[in-house]
Design a protein around this motif. Structure first.
Motif, PDB file in Angstrom:
ATOM      1  N   UNK A   1       5.433  17.655 -18.856  1.00 60.32           N
ATOM      2  CA  UNK A   1       5.089  16.703 -19.985  1.00 60.32           C
ATOM      3  C   UNK A   1       4.670  17.319 -21.199  1.00 60.32           C
ATOM      4  N   UNK A   2       5.237  16.692 -22.419  1.00 57.07           N
ATOM      5  CA  UNK A   2       5.034  17.487 -23.542  1.00 57.07           C
ATOM      6  C   UNK A   2       4.544  16.366 -24.499  1.00 57.07           C
ATOM      7  N   UNK A   3       3.847  17.117 -25.700  1.00 54.20           N
ATOM      8  CA  UNK A   3       3.176  16.295 -26.485  1.00 54.20           C
ATOM      9  C   UNK A   3       4.233  16.051 -27.589  1.00 54.20           C
TER      10      UNK A   3
ATOM     11  N   UNK B   1      -0.755  13.352 -36.122  1.00 54.94           N
ATOM     12  CA  UNK B   1      -0.213  14.828 -35.899  1.00 54.94           C
ATOM     13  C   UNK B   1       1.057  14.731 -35.135  1.00 54.94           C
ATOM     14  N   UNK B   2       1.887  15.759 -35.468  1.00 56.22           N
ATOM     15  CA  UNK B   2       3.379  15.340 -34.609  1.00 56.22           C
ATOM     16  C   UNK B   2       3.649  16.854 -33.791  1.00 56.22           C
TER      17      UNK B   2
ATOM     18  N   UNK C   1      -2.987  18.395 -26.328  1.00 52.95           N
ATOM     19  CA  UNK C   1      -3.045  18.810 -24.861  1.00 52.95           C
ATOM     20  C   UNK C   1      -2.840  17.627 -23.822  1.00 52.95           C
ATOM     21  N   UNK C   2      -2.002  17.575 -22.883  1.00 60.22           N
ATOM     22  CA  UNK C   2      -2.134  16.703 -21.809  1.00 60.22           C
ATOM     23  C   UNK C   2      -3.198  16.517 -21.153  1.00 60.22           C
ATOM     24  N   UNK C   3      -4.096  17.596 -20.836  1.00 61.97           N
ATOM     25  CA  UNK C   3      -5.236  17.383 -20.265  1.00 61.97           C
ATOM     26  C   UNK C   3      -6.480  17.107 -21.327  1.00 61.97           C
TER      27      UNK C   3
END
Length: 125
Positions: free
Chosen positions: A44-46, A58-59, A108-110
């Motif tokens: 999974x990515x931002x 923010x991209x 961040x995913x977390x």
């Protein structure tokens, strides 16, 4: 906070989609909201995030970046965050998730506490 992502579907390369992230039972107006995506076989990515006021966005800044093609926005009166996706490419194919946190911007995913169920975006060549 329960999040519901919607708006995914099948689109041809070069097309557009608008994803929505709606909250039930709680207001989203005090949360930073992010969009993430997960392609088959990948982590999974931002993708993008928006501050609780909507004043800061923010991209992701990686190869095949979405910056310049995707726009994140929010309407706190509607309790909804949007991801407008233009000039879609086959490599944008993924399940897109929205997530929320009650602190500042994060990629961040977390770093996010609440997640929606995801909506599938498929871009055909």
């Amino acid at each position: 906070v329960q999040l519901q992502a919607s708006g995914g579907g099948l689109v041809q390369a070069g097309g557009s989609l608008r994803l929505s992230c709606a909250a039930s039972e709680h207001t989203l107006s005090t949360y930073t909201v992010g969009w993430f995506r997960q392609a088959p076989g990948k982590e999974r990515e931002f993708v993008a995030a928006v501050s609780w006021t909507g004043g800061n966005t923010y991209y992701a800044d990686y190869a095949d970046s979405v910056k310049g093609r995707f726009t994140i926005s929010r309407n706190n009166a509607e309790n909804t965050v949007y991801l407008q996706m233009n000039s879609l490419k086959p490599e944008d194919t993924a399940v897109y998730y929205c997530a929320a946190r009650q602190r500042g911007m994060n990629f961040l995913v977390n770093g996010y506490d609440y997640w929606g169920q995801g909506t599938l975006v498929t871009v055909s060549s």
